[in-house]
Design a protein around this motif. Structure first.
Motif, short mmCIF file in Angstrom:
data_model
loop_
_atom_site.label_atom_id
_atom_site.label_comp_id
_atom_site.label_asym_id
_atom_site.label_seq_id
_atom_site.Cartn_x
_atom_site.Cartn_y
_atom_site.Cartn_z
N ILE A 94 82.22 64.90 87.88
CA ILE A 94 83.53 65.48 87.58
C ILE A 94 83.37 66.87 86.95
O ILE A 94 84.09 67.81 87.30
CB ILE A 94 84.33 64.55 86.65
CG1 ILE A 94 84.71 63.26 87.39
CG2 ILE A 94 85.58 65.25 86.13
CD1 ILE A 94 85.29 62.19 86.49
N SER B 149 84.50 70.31 89.01
CA SER B 149 85.57 71.05 88.32
C SER B 149 85.15 72.49 88.01
O SER B 149 85.99 73.29 87.57
CB SER B 149 85.95 70.35 87.01
OG SER B 149 86.41 69.05 87.24
N GLU C 122 90.17 54.86 89.18
CA GLU C 122 89.42 53.61 89.07
C GLU C 122 89.40 52.91 90.42
O GLU C 122 90.41 52.86 91.12
CB GLU C 122 90.08 52.69 88.04
CG GLU C 122 89.94 53.15 86.60
CD GLU C 122 88.69 52.62 85.92
OE1 GLU C 122 87.89 51.93 86.60
OE2 GLU C 122 88.52 52.90 84.73
N LYS D 277 83.11 58.75 77.07
CA LYS D 277 83.91 58.25 78.18
C LYS D 277 83.27 57.02 78.81
O LYS D 277 83.96 56.07 79.16
CB LYS D 277 84.09 59.34 79.23
CG LYS D 277 85.01 58.92 80.37
CD LYS D 277 85.33 60.08 81.27
CE LYS D 277 86.30 59.67 82.35
NZ LYS D 277 86.68 60.81 83.22
N ILE E 113 86.87 60.00 92.71
CA ILE E 113 85.73 59.92 91.79
C ILE E 113 85.97 58.84 90.75
O ILE E 113 86.99 58.87 90.04
CB ILE E 113 85.49 61.27 91.08
CG1 ILE E 113 85.47 62.41 92.10
CG2 ILE E 113 84.19 61.24 90.28
CD1 ILE E 113 85.69 63.78 91.48
N HIS E 114 85.04 57.91 90.63
CA HIS E 114 85.14 56.89 89.58
C HIS E 114 84.96 57.56 88.21
O HIS E 114 84.11 58.44 88.06
CB HIS E 114 84.08 55.81 89.78
CG HIS E 114 84.33 54.58 88.97
ND1 HIS E 114 84.07 54.51 87.63
CD2 HIS E 114 84.84 53.36 89.32
CE1 HIS E 114 84.40 53.31 87.18
NE2 HIS E 114 84.87 52.59 88.18
N PRO E 115 85.75 57.16 87.21
CA PRO E 115 85.65 57.81 85.89
C PRO E 115 84.26 57.79 85.26
O PRO E 115 83.95 58.63 84.41
CB PRO E 115 86.64 56.99 85.04
CG PRO E 115 87.63 56.46 86.02
CD PRO E 115 86.84 56.18 87.26
N GLU F 69 84.83 65.28 78.71
CA GLU F 69 84.81 64.26 79.76
C GLU F 69 86.13 63.50 79.86
O GLU F 69 86.44 62.92 80.90
CB GLU F 69 83.67 63.27 79.51
CG GLU F 69 82.29 63.89 79.57
CD GLU F 69 81.20 62.93 79.10
OE1 GLU F 69 80.01 63.25 79.29
OE2 GLU F 69 81.54 61.87 78.54
N CYS G 187 81.59 58.67 86.57
CA CYS G 187 80.77 59.77 87.10
C CYS G 187 81.13 61.08 86.41
O CYS G 187 81.65 62.03 87.02
CB CYS G 187 80.96 59.87 88.61
SG CYS G 187 80.51 58.36 89.50
N ARG H 142 90.16 63.83 93.08
CA ARG H 142 90.91 63.21 91.98
C ARG H 142 90.06 62.12 91.36
O ARG H 142 89.15 61.57 92.00
CB ARG H 142 92.24 62.63 92.48
CG ARG H 142 92.13 61.55 93.54
CD ARG H 142 93.51 61.13 94.02
NE ARG H 142 93.46 60.24 95.16
CZ ARG H 142 93.39 58.91 95.09
NH1 ARG H 142 93.39 58.31 93.89
NH2 ARG H 142 93.34 58.15 96.17
N GLU H 143 90.35 61.81 90.13
CA GLU H 143 89.66 60.75 89.40
C GLU H 143 90.50 59.48 89.48
O GLU H 143 91.72 59.51 89.28
CB GLU H 143 89.48 61.17 87.94
CG GLU H 143 88.75 60.17 87.08
CD GLU H 143 88.65 60.63 85.63
OE1 GLU H 143 88.27 59.82 84.78
OE2 GLU H 143 88.98 61.81 85.36
#
Length: 417
Positions: free
Chosen positions: A371, A375, A245, A64, A363-365, A139, A367, A242-243
């Motif tokens: 995540i 989760s 950018e 990812k 959350i920036h992808p 991921e 990270c 939530r994820e």
């Protein structure tokens, strides 16, 4: 240059438990497994062996985030070359990050989904791009992201070759799209396997004891990290995330959040647990917390922690750390960090969680570890299976670091250091 001198007996090198994996030629090989189940090492060995066997084949290796590749897949493939005794025929470079089979010019390309243009625009010099490996596929939270990636291996293959994706991962969450797509409804083009540490005959007594201890100490983690079963996630501590950018340096972003403050927290680890550094931006007026970066690594000395934080560009940030290690905090101060211990106190975990639950967490992808933790960070169950008001002692390294980072805002204290 040729590889005619290379003679190996594969079962001795690879071990047992992956015969179906090794022979399968369908579009998708999907392997969920426990730690130490050989899934990544077997995949690396398969890629090296088969690229030497098929002179038109090239491979794309994906995670990812690009920055995680060098210390994972790239290192595993170098290990595979060395284990096979094929070092003279392979060249590994870090800039660009790739591996070349010297007799033919075939290559292994490494890409991160954080730069999608580089993933979809690969042109090979020799042969075709026909194989792909996604490590830590868990991921990738969006099936649409995978579909775009899947399309990067396209076109016809020369006779004898086939297009194939290999996905390897730890199955932390049963609600992940991978389960529904590949394990619940497999087709003729899919091989879905579950592996665990018991098929790894290369583990020593100390490795096996660690799993035996996990089985007793933490049955929930053992079911996933030991046996490779799906993680059953019930009773999440935080559901408000939530994820997405975002660019924390973008003028429009900053204009939309004029009251942002930076929040950094550190949870110590070493052998069994990672050192975790949380990097966030808090907008109290909008009740939003932006998680933009992380450090998550085992085996870091205090000196390396300081060097890593400084290399990330956060050497001047105020950091709140776990106060259980005052000696480490003092050493990090001497190494130039602005750091203090968390005050903690009675009900600090409970109060901290309640305060954070009122925030929207974006959350920036990049990270990926944050995540994964958020989760899977759930409330503990009692012996009757009833949820308690205490979180599990697992998936909590960045969760604790987040609480430390926000402690002054939770308690209304001033940061003094």
């Amino acid at each position: 240059m040729n590889n005619s001198a290379l003679r190996i007996f594969l079962p001795d090198v690879v071990g047992k438990g992956y015969a179906a994996f090794w022979k399968f030629k369908g579009r998708y090989r999907v392997v969920k497994g426990s730690r130490a189940s050989k899934k990544s090492k077997t995949t690396a060995l398969w890629i090296i062996v088969n690229m030497m066997q098929y002179p038109q084949a090239n491979t794309l290796v994906v995670r990812k985030t690009f920055r995680t590749l060098k210390d994972s897949c790239y290192t595993e493939l170098k290990w595979a070359v060395h284990r096979l005794g094929a070092d003279p025929w392979w060249k590994f470079t870090e800039s660009p990050l790739e591996a070349e089979y010297l007799p033919t010019g075939q290559k292994i390309y490494f890409r991160g989904l954080d730069d999608p243009l580089k993933v979809t625009s690969i042109t090979v010099d020799v042969g075709v791009l026909c194989w792909g490996w996604i490590e830590e596929a868990y991921e990738i939270m969006s099936e649409d992201d995978f579909n775009i990636l899947d399309e990067s291996i396209r076109g016809s293959c020369p006779p004898g070759l086939w297009k194939q994706w290999t996905l390897t991962f730890n199955p932390w969450n049963e609600h992940h799209w991978i389960k529904k797509r590949f394990f619940d409804n497999p087709d003729d083009e899919t091989l879905a396997l579950t592996t665990n540490y018991m098929c790894n005959e290369f583990l020593d007594a100390a490795d096996l004891k660690a799993f035996d201890d996990m089985k007793i100490r933490n049955p929930r983690r053992y079911a996933v990290a030991g046996l490779g079963g799906w993680g059953i996630v019930e009773g999440l501590v935080y559901e408000n995330f939530r994820e997405a950018e975002f660019n924390p340096k973008d003028e429009a972003f900053l204009a939309d959040h004029p009251s942002l403050v930076s929040c950094f927290g550190l949870d110590f680890g070493y052998t069994n647990d990672p050192t975790a550094v949380f990097c966030g931006l808090l907008d109290q007026k909008k009740k939003q917390l932006f998680v933009f970066d992380e450090l998550y690594e085992k085996g870091l000395s205090n000196k390396r922690i300081a060097e890593s934080i400084q290399a990330m560009g956060y050497g001047k940030e105020r950091i709140t750390a776990d106060s259980a290690e005052p000696k480490s905090i003092d050493e990090l101060k001497s190494l130039g960090l602005r750091i203090k211990g968390a005050a903690k106190g009675k009900d600090s975990v409970k109060n901290g969680i309640q305060w954070i639950q009122d925030l929207e967490i974006i959350i920036h992808p990049r990270c990926v570890n944050f995540i994964t933790e958020i989760s899977n960070y759930t409330w503990e169950k009692d012996r009757f299976g009833v949820m308690t008001n205490a979180p599990i002692d697992d998936f909590n390294h960045l969760m604790d670091a987040m609480r430390y980072a926000l402690e002054n805002y939770i308690t209304g204290s001033k940061w003094i250091c």
